[in-house]
Design an enzyme around this catalytic site. Structure first.
Site, short mmCIF file in Angstrom:
data_model
loop_
_atom_site.label_atom_id
_atom_site.label_comp_id
_atom_site.label_asym_id
_atom_site.label_seq_id
_atom_site.Cartn_x
_atom_site.Cartn_y
_atom_site.Cartn_z
N HIS A 76 -18.29 3.85 88.20
CA HIS A 76 -18.83 3.97 89.56
C HIS A 76 -20.24 4.57 89.50
O HIS A 76 -21.18 4.05 90.10
CB HIS A 76 -17.91 4.84 90.42
N ASP A 105 -50.06 -10.54 93.76
CA ASP A 105 -48.75 -10.49 93.09
C ASP A 105 -48.72 -9.20 92.28
O ASP A 105 -49.66 -8.41 92.33
CB ASP A 105 -48.56 -11.71 92.17
N TRP A 141 -20.40 9.67 83.46
CA TRP A 141 -21.68 8.97 83.26
C TRP A 141 -22.60 9.75 82.34
O TRP A 141 -23.53 9.20 81.78
CB TRP A 141 -22.36 8.71 84.62
N SER A 168 -35.37 -2.62 80.83
CA SER A 168 -35.71 -3.24 82.11
C SER A 168 -36.47 -2.26 83.00
O SER A 168 -37.50 -2.60 83.60
CB SER A 168 -34.43 -3.73 82.79
N SER A 169 -36.00 -1.02 83.06
CA SER A 169 -36.67 -0.02 83.91
C SER A 169 -38.08 0.26 83.42
O SER A 169 -39.01 0.41 84.21
CB SER A 169 -35.92 1.31 83.91
N HIS A 252 -32.28 15.18 84.73
CA HIS A 252 -32.84 15.75 85.94
C HIS A 252 -34.03 14.95 86.48
O HIS A 252 -34.05 14.61 87.66
CB HIS A 252 -33.12 17.25 85.88
N GLU A 254 -34.35 11.94 86.15
CA GLU A 254 -33.70 10.74 86.69
C GLU A 254 -33.28 10.94 88.15
O GLU A 254 -33.45 10.04 88.96
CB GLU A 254 -32.47 10.39 85.83
N TYR A 256 -34.72 12.59 90.30
CA TYR A 256 -35.92 12.45 91.14
C TYR A 256 -36.42 11.02 91.16
O TYR A 256 -37.02 10.58 92.16
CB TYR A 256 -36.99 13.48 90.75
N SER A 267 -41.54 8.53 104.71
CA SER A 267 -42.91 8.82 105.15
C SER A 267 -43.59 7.60 105.75
O SER A 267 -44.62 7.72 106.40
CB SER A 267 -43.75 9.33 103.98
N HIS A 301 -30.32 23.65 84.49
CA HIS A 301 -29.46 24.10 85.60
C HIS A 301 -28.16 23.30 85.64
O HIS A 301 -27.25 23.64 86.36
CB HIS A 301 -30.19 24.07 86.95
N HIS A 302 -28.10 22.22 84.85
CA HIS A 302 -26.84 21.46 84.74
C HIS A 302 -25.92 22.07 83.70
O HIS A 302 -24.81 21.59 83.51
CB HIS A 302 -27.12 20.01 84.38
N THR A 327 -40.40 20.48 98.34
CA THR A 327 -39.44 19.72 99.15
C THR A 327 -39.51 20.19 100.60
O THR A 327 -39.48 19.37 101.53
CB THR A 327 -38.02 19.88 98.58
N LYS A 330 -42.37 18.70 102.44
CA LYS A 330 -42.12 17.34 102.91
C LYS A 330 -41.32 17.34 104.21
O LYS A 330 -41.68 16.67 105.18
CB LYS A 330 -41.35 16.56 101.85
N ARG A 449 -13.76 18.42 89.49
CA ARG A 449 -14.14 17.02 89.65
C ARG A 449 -13.52 16.18 88.53
O ARG A 449 -13.02 16.74 87.55
CB ARG A 449 -15.68 16.88 89.66
C1 HEM Z 1 -33.40 20.61 96.45
C2 HEM Z 1 -33.39 20.43 95.21
C3 HEM Z 1 -32.16 20.39 94.32
C4 HEM Z 1 -31.59 21.43 93.67
C5 HEM Z 1 -32.00 22.88 93.77
C6 HEM Z 1 -30.50 20.90 92.88
C7 HEM Z 1 -29.68 21.64 92.05
C8 HEM Z 1 -28.63 21.15 91.31
C9 HEM Z 1 -27.84 21.89 90.38
C10 HEM Z 1 -28.04 23.36 90.04
C11 HEM Z 1 -26.90 21.05 89.85
C12 HEM Z 1 -25.85 21.38 88.78
C13 HEM Z 1 -24.57 21.79 89.38
C14 HEM Z 1 -23.48 21.94 88.36
O1 HEM Z 1 -23.19 20.98 87.62
O2 HEM Z 1 -22.87 23.02 88.33
C15 HEM Z 1 -27.09 19.78 90.45
C16 HEM Z 1 -26.33 18.65 90.18
C17 HEM Z 1 -26.70 17.38 90.56
N1 HEM Z 1 -27.75 17.04 91.38
FE1 HEM Z 1 -29.01 18.32 92.30
N2 HEM Z 1 -30.42 19.57 93.08
C18 HEM Z 1 -31.42 19.21 93.94
C19 HEM Z 1 -31.71 17.96 94.38
C20 HEM Z 1 -31.12 16.81 93.91
C21 HEM Z 1 -31.56 15.48 94.20
C22 HEM Z 1 -32.78 15.12 95.05
C23 HEM Z 1 -30.72 14.64 93.56
C24 HEM Z 1 -30.69 13.14 93.51
C25 HEM Z 1 -31.24 12.35 94.35
C26 HEM Z 1 -29.73 15.44 92.88
C27 HEM Z 1 -28.68 14.93 92.14
C28 HEM Z 1 -27.79 15.67 91.44
C29 HEM Z 1 -26.73 15.11 90.66
C30 HEM Z 1 -26.43 13.62 90.46
C31 HEM Z 1 -26.03 16.17 90.11
C32 HEM Z 1 -24.75 16.12 89.29
C33 HEM Z 1 -24.94 15.60 87.95
C34 HEM Z 1 -23.61 15.56 87.24
O3 HEM Z 1 -23.16 16.62 86.78
O4 HEM Z 1 -23.01 14.49 87.15
N3 HEM Z 1 -29.99 16.76 93.12
N4 HEM Z 1 -28.16 19.85 91.34
CU LIG Z 2 -30.84 18.64 88.11
#
Ligand code: HEM
Ligand SMILES: [Cu+2]
Length: 524
Positions: A76, A105, A141, A168-169, A252, A254, A256, A267, A301-302, A327, A330, A449
């Protein structure tokens, strides 16, 4: 170079039928293929999500075997990230960037064709792994070792597919950069470019920087599995935590990549429907660039819970919190653009407004997760799932839907049915919150999860969440129906489909002719 005369209208001698699409180098054709491919993957990834939500409707194991459940959570995410959101943005880039900068183009049209056609191939390989002995990948993933190394026959195919999607990307990004830097109409200086173009320019650099890092990480997995290396195996002097560092150095930025073009879309749309120019254009550009820069220094932070030194925890905690500043700039600018504007609420604006509210909720839960000691509680719980679905579904996906409604008249030449669109919006916005908001509660209460079964105290909110999931899924069928209707006919769209719109794309007729801006427009 030889000068050729070329009949633009007739396309004599050019292939028809399937071959036309196979060999096309036209940015609008390729954009449409990307968008339709993305829609197909969105529906497929959505079906996988519904398998997950059906199993989680009640505690206990009812519908699927746990091993298949794990394949669904893994696939997924891969399908949604690499198949739905990224190709949707690339499709929008293909269609709109040449129109927005006044180019005939994309700069590299043949490579453009190749970038697209790698995608269905890569996904055919990835999806075929579900039917292989041992099933598809099931380790999430993020593909952490040693778990990922337990994948069966599918293992090398998954890695090959990731390489193909990455290539591709990268090719798509090279094309975007080459187009923006070389093909702008006279007078279109960088600081006059529409923000969608700016955000894509920055995204393209991010992609070129980090896709090779992902490719490296998965190649190291491959050599650990088959060629006797021990990068990630403690037994041979390696370290599984090394994989996490490399993966998140990709991962990370990614996330963004998955949101910056959405910022560009919002915008574009808010000024149109507020009938005011965007507030703080240059601060938007600098905020985008700052976010892109910061995205490279927050990856750990992950992995707060792996046992980093305290200085590391603090560095990654504060650098992550810093992202809230650009952010916030914005969000402030979007709200200020609407301030005292003459607003109307057609579907693109509704999705854009929902984006501003709901993406911000995801930003706040992100800030909560960024607090290292608190993250020890939340990490790997449904709270994280709630966080990233707010930023990705009500963020990225809502922005893509807003963009689809906004430019559909330009693509098809017809106005879509506003009545169906309002149904689609209200059903989506209600059910998406029923689906994801309770996941915050589940996470705070400790539900992990990526599990097919759970303890009974989590039953109620899981049932609510699953009902939301099926409602949201059903609502998307309205969009499919609306899209088919809009392609087939409907009220004729004017060149400038929205009263408050501005930008070069609204100077060409609707639908946009196959070739536009053969003579570049002049921008004052
Ligand atoms: C405001 C800014 C953001 C902060 C401070 C933030 C912070 C965090 C943190 C600390 C985690 C890790 C949590 C953990 O696993 O314990 C996390 C996970 C995640 N964040 Fe954010 N995040 C932000 C914005 C975003 C944005 C804009 C996206 C995507 C469009 C995003 C997508 C994700 C994803 C996909 C995960 C989980 C990844 C995984 O473990 O599979 N985050 N975020
Ligand atoms: Cu992150």
């Amino acid at each position: 170079m030889t000068a050729t005369t070329y009949d633009h209208a007739a396309h004599e001698g050019e292939p028809t039928g399937f071959k036309r699409w196979l060999v096309t180098t036209n940015h609008k054709d390729i954009g449409s293929m990307y968008l339709l491919f993305s829609l197909a993957m969105f529906l497929l990834g959505g079906a996988m999500a519904l398998v997950i939500r059906a199993e989680l409707f009640q505690p206990g194991l009812q519908i699927v075997d746990p091993y298949f459940f794990n394949q669904m959570t893994t696939m997924h995410a891969l399908v949604m990230i690499f198949g739905a959101v990224m190709p949707a943005f690339t499709g929008l880039a293909n269609w709109m960037i040449p129109l927005m900068v006044g180019a005939p183009d994309m700069a590299l049209p043949r490579m453009n064709n190749w970038s697209f056609w790698l995608l269905p191939f890569g996904f055919a390989v990835l999806l075929s792994t579900l039917f292989m002995p041992g099933g598809g990948p099931a380790g999430g993933w993020t593909m952490y070792p040693p778990l990922m190394l337990q994948t069966g026959t599918a293992f090398p195919f998954v890695i090959f597919a990731i390489h193909v999607l990455g290539i591709s990307s990268i090719m798509g990004s090279i094309n975007v950069i080459a187009t923006i830097l070389n093909m702008r109409a006279p007078g279109m200086s960088l600081m006059k470019m529409p923000l969608f173009v700016w955000t894509w320019l920055i995204t393209a650099y991010l992609m070129i920087a980090v896709m090779p890092v992902l490719a490296g990480a998965v190649t190291m997995l491959l050599t650990d599995q088959y060629f006797g290396t021990t990068f990630f195996s403690a037994a041979g002097g390696g370290d599984p935590v090394l994989y996490q560092h490399i993966f998140w150095f990709f991962g990370h930025p990614e996330v963004y990549i998955l949101i910056l073009p959405a910022f560009g879309i919002i915008s574009t749309i808010i000024p149109t429907f507020a009938r005011k120019p965007l507030f703080g254009y240059s601060s938007m550009v600098y905020a985008t660039a700052s976010i892109a820069f910061l995205s490279f220094i927050v990856w750990a932070h992950h992995m707060f819970t792996v046992g980093m030194p305290l200085a590391g925890e603090l560095f990654f905690m504060y650098s992550t919190m810093l992202i809230a500043v650009p952010t916030g700039v914005k969000v402030f600018n979007w709200v200020s653009t609407m301030w005292r504007g003459a607003m109307t609420f057609e579907a693109p604006m509704l999705f854009a407004l929902a984006f501003v509210f709901l993406f911000t909720i995801g930003g706040f839960s992100g800030l909560m997760l960024a607090i290292a000691p608190a993250d020890f509680q939340y990490h790997d719980t449904y709270f994280v799932v709630a966080h990233f679905h707010y930023v990705l579904v009500t963020g990225a996906v809502f922005a893509i839907l807003a963009a689809a409604y906004y430019w559909m008249p330009k693509w098809t030449g017809h106005m879509y049915s506003e009545r169906l669109a309002q149904w689609h919006f209200w059903m989506s916005v209600i059910f998406v919150n029923v689906l994801f908001f309770p996941q915050h509660f589940l996470g705070l209460a400790g539900m992990p999860r990526r599990i097919p079964d759970y303890s009974v105290q989590f039953a109620d909110w899981n049932m609510v969440s699953s009902i939301g999931g099926f409602g949201f899924g059903f609502a998307q069928l309205i969009f499919v129906w609306l899209l088919i209707k809009c392609i087939r006919g409907g009220q004729q769209a004017e060149a400038k489909a929205w009263e408050g719109a501005s930008g070069l794309e609204w100077d060409v007729p609707s639908p946009a002719p196959h070739h536009t801006f053969d003579t570049p427009p002049v921008v004052r």
